[in-house]
Design a protein around this motif. Sequence first.
Motif, PDB file in Angstrom:
ATOM      1  N   PRO A 175     -55.901  -6.818  61.949  1.00 16.76           N
ATOM      2  CA  PRO A 175     -55.661  -5.669  62.828  1.00 16.76           C
ATOM      3  C   PRO A 175     -55.658  -4.356  62.052  1.00 16.76           C
ATOM      4  CG  PRO A 175     -54.088  -7.437  63.259  1.00 16.76           C
ATOM      5  CD  PRO A 175     -54.796  -7.783  61.989  1.00 16.76           C
ATOM      6  N   GLU A 230     -53.665  -2.472  65.983  1.00 15.23           N
ATOM      7  CA  GLU A 230     -54.659  -2.953  66.931  1.00 15.23           C
ATOM      8  C   GLU A 230     -54.171  -4.212  67.639  1.00 15.23           C
ATOM      9  OE1 GLU A 230     -59.384  -2.399  65.927  1.00 15.23           O
ATOM     10  OE2 GLU A 230     -58.235  -3.882  64.834  1.00 15.23           O
ATOM     11  N   ASN A 267     -60.363  -8.666  71.177  1.00  7.71           N
ATOM     12  CA  ASN A 267     -60.754  -7.813  70.056  1.00  7.71           C
ATOM     13  C   ASN A 267     -62.106  -8.257  69.493  1.00  7.71           C
ATOM     14  OD1 ASN A 267     -60.876  -6.647  67.312  1.00  7.71           O
ATOM     15  ND2 ASN A 267     -58.788  -5.978  67.756  1.00  7.71           N
TER      16      ASN A 267
END
Length: 274
Positions: free
Chosen positions: A117, A223, A228
């Motif tokens: 992330p 994030e 994703n």
Amino acid sequence: MRNTAKITTAVLAAGALTLGLGACGAGNDASDTSGPLIVAASPVPHAEILTYVKDNLAKKEGLDLEVKEFTDYTSQNPATQDGSVGANYFQNKPYLDDYNKKNGTDIVPVVTVHLEPLGLYSRKVEKAGDLKSGATVAVPNDTVNEARALKLLAANGLITLKAGIGNEATPSDITKNPKNLKFKELEAAQTPRSLDDVDAAVVNGNYAIESDLEPAKDALVLESPKNNPYGNFLAVKKGQEDDPRVKKLAKLLTSPEVKKFIQDKYAGSVLASF
């Protein structure tokens, strides 16, 4: 010493690309799968994950694996394309798509392994909302990671981006900037080193971990892993997907043992994607 060694590795690797050293690519010719599979990787977490596979799983699978560390993002795809290495493990699909488009190359993903992330970090404030008007934020300067950084800031209300903008977003695509943030564009590896000089920096997960930051704990904003598209994968030059060594490595990289290794070692700062 560790940094010096890694930089030396990258320099030697770059030299190998320039000189076309036959020894580097000897085991990676499409017609010769008898030698070791040489895999280019960023030091953290990619090379660490590969080294775990090499030390604990590869022998049983009959895989001769060699891990070659690169400290930047720019040398691994060229080394894979020209056969200096047989595969690489450092990038996500938007980054690879952008690279292939710009360079006319044909590198392809094999298997997605993990997500790092992206996070916003600061040594000046404890919350993203505390950034002052006119604060300077460092962001990666490569096409995809800069867009990814701006999307992270937008998702957390710090800026607004032009509707529909994709992985080409730059600061010029910001439509609202209530804090009048200034952006300092740096090579991705430099962003964590800039933290003493800027108000905040958006840092890729691998460089954060390498700089002793703990994304799950230290990031002001991080994030979301949900839907994703930035999972990191093993990649090869097109046509090498069926190399038995590559197939063995793909199987091992998505094994329960590797998932446990990622969970135990990185404690949420790196997330298994399988």
